[in-house]
Design an enzyme around this catalytic site. Structure first.
Site, short mmCIF file in Angstrom:
data_model
loop_
_atom_site.label_atom_id
_atom_site.label_comp_id
_atom_site.label_asym_id
_atom_site.label_seq_id
_atom_site.Cartn_x
_atom_site.Cartn_y
_atom_site.Cartn_z
N PHE A 1 1.35 10.78 1.79
CA PHE A 1 0.87 10.24 3.06
C PHE A 1 1.84 9.20 3.61
O PHE A 1 2.67 9.50 4.49
CB PHE A 1 -0.53 9.66 2.89
CG PHE A 1 -1.13 9.13 4.18
CD1 PHE A 1 -0.83 9.70 5.42
CD2 PHE A 1 -1.99 8.04 4.16
CE1 PHE A 1 -1.37 9.21 6.59
CE2 PHE A 1 -2.54 7.53 5.33
CZ PHE A 1 -2.23 8.13 6.55
N PHE B 1 4.42 1.19 8.67
CA PHE B 1 4.39 2.14 7.55
C PHE B 1 5.42 3.23 7.79
O PHE B 1 5.85 3.48 8.93
CB PHE B 1 2.99 2.74 7.36
CG PHE B 1 2.49 3.55 8.52
CD1 PHE B 1 2.78 4.91 8.64
CD2 PHE B 1 1.71 2.96 9.51
CE1 PHE B 1 2.30 5.66 9.70
CE2 PHE B 1 1.24 3.70 10.58
CZ PHE B 1 1.53 5.05 10.69
N ARG C 1 0.85 -1.20 0.00
CA ARG C 1 0.00 0.00 0.00
C ARG C 1 0.88 1.24 0.00
O ARG C 1 1.80 1.35 0.81
CB ARG C 1 -0.91 -0.02 1.22
CG ARG C 1 -1.96 1.09 1.24
CD ARG C 1 -2.74 1.04 2.53
NE ARG C 1 -3.79 2.05 2.60
CZ ARG C 1 -4.38 2.44 3.73
NH1 ARG C 1 -4.03 1.88 4.88
NH2 ARG C 1 -5.32 3.34 3.71
N LEU D 1 -2.33 11.11 13.41
CA LEU D 1 -2.13 9.71 13.76
C LEU D 1 -1.51 9.54 15.16
O LEU D 1 -1.36 8.41 15.63
CB LEU D 1 -1.21 9.03 12.73
CG LEU D 1 -1.71 9.02 11.29
CD1 LEU D 1 -0.69 8.34 10.39
CD2 LEU D 1 -3.06 8.31 11.20
N HIS E 1 -1.30 5.31 16.46
CA HIS E 1 -0.34 4.34 15.95
C HIS E 1 0.97 4.52 16.71
O HIS E 1 1.40 5.65 16.97
CB HIS E 1 -0.11 4.54 14.45
CG HIS E 1 -1.33 4.27 13.62
ND1 HIS E 1 -1.59 3.05 13.06
CD2 HIS E 1 -2.38 5.07 13.29
CE1 HIS E 1 -2.73 3.10 12.40
NE2 HIS E 1 -3.24 4.33 12.53
N GLN F 1 3.10 1.36 3.20
CA GLN F 1 2.87 0.34 4.22
C GLN F 1 3.36 -1.03 3.74
O GLN F 1 3.21 -1.38 2.57
CB GLN F 1 1.37 0.26 4.55
CG GLN F 1 1.00 -0.72 5.64
CD GLN F 1 -0.47 -0.66 5.99
OE1 GLN F 1 -1.13 0.36 5.75
NE2 GLN F 1 -1.00 -1.73 6.57
N ASN G 1 -2.17 -0.80 12.27
CA ASN G 1 -3.07 -1.63 13.08
C ASN G 1 -4.50 -1.49 12.55
O ASN G 1 -4.77 -0.72 11.63
CB ASN G 1 -2.99 -1.25 14.56
CG ASN G 1 -3.32 0.21 14.81
OD1 ASN G 1 -4.26 0.77 14.23
ND2 ASN G 1 -2.54 0.85 15.69
#
Length: 497
Positions: A290, A343, A285, A352, A356, A293, A332
């Site tokens: 951004f 990531f 991903r 975030l 995370h 991952q 997660n």
């Protein structure tokens, strides 16, 4: 200030608290300090052990006249190798066995005059024979006539062999709480004390309190310390960073791991990397501006497991934030659901934070991160070109270093314990180290730290001087002066001026 009067000083009587009322210096005067010492000490009696403060069965004493029960003092000396009250080095061979004589009623008496001992009599012992007498008997039959033979065994002795066990004019005071216990053999408990494991917690299991309030539990009267999990014990003591390199199909990325701030998360990543778990996995991903991952062996974003085989809780380290490009964080699917996926941020994403767990950052290879971001993706944010992690190499592993230090410490403690118990002898290196530690700059031998005796006795016995021995300096002989021919004026050495 004193006795409720308006004055800026107190009198000697007020300081000594001799008024006998509540207006004296009850908060710190001389009487209060004396009473404080009395509360923590007790006069040693002639028929009781100075350690347990209980009547002895067989008695032994030290050269300064403290009397102990044989079992108590031998157990204490074997463990501590020092005098219980003076902290001077003491071994079992230095103790003196005492022979007390009793009358028909079982009372301690003088073997010559048969006078009964009491707390008001001065009592002495003979080092050579161990027999215990009244001081008046020794003074009358040995000291005054100069007859230096034991009155019972006729064994010769000297004045220095007399040990005063009790003197009403100068009573020996011992610490009440040193080994005071309701158990019959308190020193045996100290000698049998178990060494606590390295992962012992500073709190108990709580079974004593639970048994007090529960009708289903058996009564428990002894507190036992809780034992921490070995990993939990290690995580609380890691203070260093970890470093690793991620080898990808586009280049290498160097990572700094915050093992000191997120030890559990870093431990999971290092363990998985060391076992080759990430080898051959793909970044599944990537979202431009951004993050990217990876860490899922299935490549679907739905797989992966931690080094423990189950999910583990989040760790939110202080001052860690998703505030810069290259931050390494855990992926997660909700709180406390961390596994193996992670990531790397392309740009700051502070929303975030505390969702995370951050456990590292990129410290080298940002150009590789640029290449990853430039690769186009499909509608599911999957890179159209495979970005493969071939291997993750761990350069600095604080957890492995801690395990090695702990193993070395345990081995060292075991060696020291074997040395103290006489199970092994000192090696040449240990003997040399002890020589360096117990020798001053002047060459004087000091007492070893383990309670052993030194070969040389320092001349000074008080203050700092007791650790030093005065060096002997030799004055070099002056070389004969060469005769010089006088020239000009000669004033000599001015001795006649």
């Amino acid at each position: 200030m004193g006795r409720g009067k308006d004055k800026l000083f107190i009198t000697q009587g007020e300081w000594a608290n001799t008024h006998g009322d509540t207006q004296g210096m009850t908060f710190g005067g001389k009487d209060a300090r004396i009473q404080g010492r009395k509360d923590t000490t007790q006069t040693a009696t002639f028929d009781s052990c100075a350690l347990s403060l209980r009547p002895f069965k067989t008695a032994m004493c030290t050269s300064d006249g403290f009397v102990f029960d044989t079992d108590n003092i031998t157990a204490y000396v074997k463990e501590n190798h020092k005098h219980p009250f003076t902290d001077e080095p003491l071994e079992i061979k230095d103790l003196i066995s005492l022979n007390y004589h009793r009358n028909s009623d079982g009372k301690f008496v003088d073997p010559v005059t048969f006078k009964q001992f009491s707390e008001f009599t001065k009592i002495a012992a003979n080092k050579k024979s161990g027999n215990v007498y009244l001081w008046s008997t020794i003074e009358e039959f040995n000291i005054k006539p100069g007859s230096w033979v034991d009155l019972v065994t006729s064994e010769p002795f000297t004045r220095q062999d007399i040990v005063i066990l009790q003197d009403p004019q100068n009573p020996k005071r011992v610490t009440k709480g040193l080994l005071e216990s309701k158990q019959p053999t308190p020193v045996a408990q100290v000698a049998a004390k178990r060494k606590q494991p390295h992962n012992t917690a500073n709190y108990s299991k709580g079974l004593t309190a639970a048994s007090l309030t529960s009708t289903a539990m058996a009564p428990i009267t002894k507190n036992e310390s809780e034992l921490l999990d070995d990993e939990e014990y290690m995580f609380a003591r890691i203070k260093a960073k970890g470093y690793a390199r991620m080898h990808t199909s586009l280049g290498d990325i160097n990572l700094e791991l915050h093992c000191d701030k997120a030890p559990r998360t870093c431990y999971n990543f290092i363990k998985l990397a060391s076992t080759g778990y990430y080898n051959g996995t793909k970044f599944h991903r990537s979202i431009k501006n951004f993050m990217i991952q990876g860490g899922d062996p299935s490549g679907t974003g739905q797989g992966g497991k931690s080094c423990w085989g189950s999910e583990f809780k989040d760790e939110f380290g202080k001052k860690l934030s998703h505030s810069a490009r290259g931050v390494l964080s855990m992926a997660n699917r909700g709180p406390n659901t961390n596994t193996s996926q992670f990531f790397i941020l392309y740009r700051a994403a502070k929303h975030l934070d505390r969702k995370h767990a951050i456990f590292g950052r990129v410290v080298g290879g940002l150009s590789v991160l640029d290449k990853m971001e430039s690769i186009s993706t499909d509608d599911n944010d999957r890179p159209q070109q495979d970005i493969v992690i071939s291997k993750v190499s761990v350069f600095v592993d604080p957890f492995a270093d801690f395990a090695k230090r702990l193993e070395r410490k345990a081995k060292h403690e075991k060696d020291q314990e074997d040395l103290a118990q006489g199970k092994r002898q000192r090696t040449a290196a240990e003997q040399e180290q002890q020589e360096r530690e117990t020798t001053t700059w002047f060459g004087t031998k000091l007492a070893p730290a383990d309670g052993g005796s030194s070969k040389e006795t320092p001349e000074a016995d008080t203050g700092v001087g007791k650790y030093l021995k005065k060096p002997k300096f030799e004055v070099p002989k002056a070389a004969p002066a060469s005769k010089k021919t006088a020239s000009g004026y000669n004033f000599g050495d001015f001795s006649n001026w």
